[in-house]
Scaffold this active site. Structure first.
Site: not given
Length: 644
Positions: A379, A537, A539
């Protein structure tokens, strides 16, 4: 009936639903992985479920993200993870052993198995013929507890590969070509399955690189067949017993087929600041470079480091370039040394770092102000490197090492004939950094440092949601925008009150305090976004921390898959504009009322009315399964699990 590889594996693991595109299914999970940035919370969630031992065939806890120990917090979390792994029957990969996806590919990936990981790049294992899916930590905790994983059956896109890669072109360029064609949202709701005669020319690490970067297209997962190439990889790892041939049936039908002739590809590069901003290297050649890094879960294999070392034989790093190597695993580093190719890297001036994610997650390796950094990372979102207004380019190891030598972006074909890369038929295997769990962990004491805080408790959904729009955002908002990473914030992953202070901090430094003030007044907090909200992500903190701050609904044109699931898991209502033009009718500061939202979920309605104070009404769409609705009504997935 003829099946694709993905269909064969999903069919074998299906526990609810049928393989009908766009419908809810649930699959049995064989393996799980966590990493320390998401794993601490995932293991706290697993512990709260209240069962004595994981029920998967294999669960592994990796430490690869939070490796900088600038104070006690990361070290404390590592001790917690090791002790809780022993307690509940989880394998533990120690700090410095390597990046979870590289180590899992080497030591645990099994063709035909399912893998769920609390990291968005878990599909890396698709290079070994697995259905490997990234998810939020709570979904992984539920899988460890023996619950199936729920998803919407994706479309299966076949990528037919023909030909072989030209000199100086590698697997990374295949992935960049896919990103150029599909964009960062072109894989949403899809499995990318690679097939065709060109597949046999790609090694398992090559395939893993391509599968890894399917994540950047928003794909549910990517998968390759398990064939003689897969078998050779497993034999080299001393795991021939894990081999199982899985090929697509003759006549297998894909929802769409993309054709790529490998022989026509050229060196490509993703320019700042998105992985799909892809152009030929020749188009940007000549731009000066100050930093080059080879590493990350996409490109840190033995093949990648051998390539760099062989190119550097008899050469030196440009005096204006910091050339850095992040080996994917200790196995990679040890085999590189055994083959005699660690010395050429050191002699040429490379900086050799420990095996781990490091700069890819913003844990060090920030580039200098106003300079270009070339990275073989996954990324290049704005500021992810740790430097404001960064200029990060994503490229293959070939392009990276060429720039390290010349000091500028260089087409590696300018270096002459490429080196020959020969991978050993048998690797040195040393698993002493992977700790198996004891047969009975019931007597193991779980070590908790002061930074590990209890999980917040969340209330059920009320009848109406009333509140204020604190932020209005654009398209392709990433989880880095919502919950930043980096060496300052990552150590707070086990402390939700502390990490919540950084929610949207790169966009609005006062967001956290404004949200808490709104929450204390008894009002809900709303966020408005554009297309592909929450990409990047896995997350779950990008949902968990906002919920702690009082965020109860997000209204967007569309959501990225993992983030949408995380929002639901923590009781934040994801609503889609029924008419995308209504996005322009709402501004930051507007007060909204979601009328009878609880009743809408209970009765199965797929739309709700949203009142804009002083601005009329708009229609919101609820793209939710029955299970999603039950989770939202309960206030969180953990609340629902406790009710069962």
């Amino acid at each position: 009936m003829a099946y694709t590889v993905a269909e064969k594996i999903l069919k074998e693991h299906l526990v609810e639903g049928e393989l009908k595109r766009g419908t809810p299914i649930a699959i049995r999970i064989d393996q799980t992985l966590t990493q320390d940035a998401t794993g601490t919370m995932a293991h706290l969630e697993f512990e709260s479920i209240g069962i004595p031992r994981v029920k998967t065939e294999l669960s592994v806890s990796y430490v690869d993200h939070n490796l900088l120990q600038t104070d006690f917090r990361n070290a404390d979390d590592h001790r917690f993870l090791q002790s809780i792994a022993a307690r509940f029957g989880i394998w533990f990969s120690r700090p410095g052993n390597g990046i979870c996806h590289q180590v899992h590919l080497e030591r645990f990936a099994c063709p035909g198995k399912t893998l769920l990981g609390s990291d968005s790049h878990t599909p890396t294992a698709g290079g070994c013929g697995m259905i490997a899916i990234g998810a939020g930590g709570l979904d992984v905790a539920m899988a460890m507890a023996g619950f199936p994983f729920h998803l919407i059956m994706p479309k299966i896109i076949g990528i037919r590969l023909t030909g072989t890669l030209p000199p100086w072109v590698s697997a990374r360029d295949v992935a960049l070509e896919m990103l150029r064609r599909l964009s960062v949202k072109g894989g949403l709701g899809k499995i990318l399955e690679y097939f065709g005669p060109g597949v046999t020319s790609l090694s398992v690490p090559d395939r893993a690189t391509i599968a890894n970067l399917g994540t950047e297209m928003g794909a549910t997962t990517s998968v390759f067949p398990s064939d003689e190439v897969t078998k050779a990889w497993l034999v080299a790892q001393g795991r021939e017993k894990d081999f199982k041939e899985i090929l697509p049936d003759d006549g297998a039908r894909y929802d769409e087929v993309i054709e790529i002739d490998l022989s026509t590809l050229e060196p490509l590069i993703a320019c700042p600041s998105s992985p799909d901003n892809v152009v030929p290297v020749s188009q940007v050649a000549g731009r000066p470079v100050s930093q080059v890094i080879i590493g990350s879960c996409a490109n840190s294999s033995l093949r990648d480091l051998l390539l760099a070392a062989k190119v550097l034989e008899g050469r030196s790093i440009h005096p204006e370039v910091s050339f850095e190597i992040n080996p994917g695993s200790r196995q990679v580093l040890e085999n590189l040394d055994d083959l005699g190719y660690l010395k050429p890297l050191i002699h040429a001036g490379a900086r050799i770092h420990q095996s781990g994610c490091l700069g890819c997650i913003g844990m060090g390796q920030a580039p200098a102000t106003g300079t270009i950094s070339l990275r073989t990372f996954t990324r290049n979102f704005p500021g992810r490197s740790g430097t404001k207004n960064d200029q990060v380019y994503l490229c293959s190891p070939e392009v990276a090492v060429a720039a390290a030598i010349t000091g500028k972006i260089t087409d590696p074909r300018q270096l002459g004939s490429p080196p020959t890369i020969e991978i050993p038929s048998s690797f040195i295997v040393n698993d002493n950094m992977i700790i198996p769990p004891p047969e009975d962990g019931s007597g193991v004491e779980i070590i908790r440092g002061p930074n590990i805080k209890p999980l917040p408790q969340f209330d059920p959904l009320p009848e109406d949601l009333k509140g204020v729009v604190l932020l209005k955002l654009g398209d392709n908002i990433t989880t880095d925008h919502i919950m930043p990473a980096g060496s300052k914030i990552l150590p707070l992953r086990s402390n939700i009150p502390a990490i919540s202070e950084y929610v949207f901090s790169a966009i609005d430094p006062q967001f956290s305090s404004r949200a808490l003030e709104t929450k204390e007044k008894g009002e809900g907090v709303f966020i408005v976004g554009g297309e592909n909200y929450g990409q990047g992500s896995s997350r779950e903190h990008a949902a968990l921390a906002p919920r702690y701050l009082g965020v109860r609904a997000k209204l967007a044109k569309s959501f990225a898959r993992i983030h949408k699931a995380n929002l639901i898991n923590f009781g934040i209502l994801p609503v889609i504009f029924a008419d995308p033009a209504d996005y322009d009718r709402i501004q930051a500061g507007d007060r909204l009322v979601f009328r009878q939202v609880r009743k809408a979920l209970e009765t199965g309605r797929d739309t709700i009315i949203i009142e804009i104070e002083g601005g009329g009404e708009i229609l919101g769409r609820l793209d939710l399964t029955d299970r999603d609705r039950r989770i939202l009504l309960a206030g969180s997935l953990l609340n629902l699990a406790r009710q069962a």
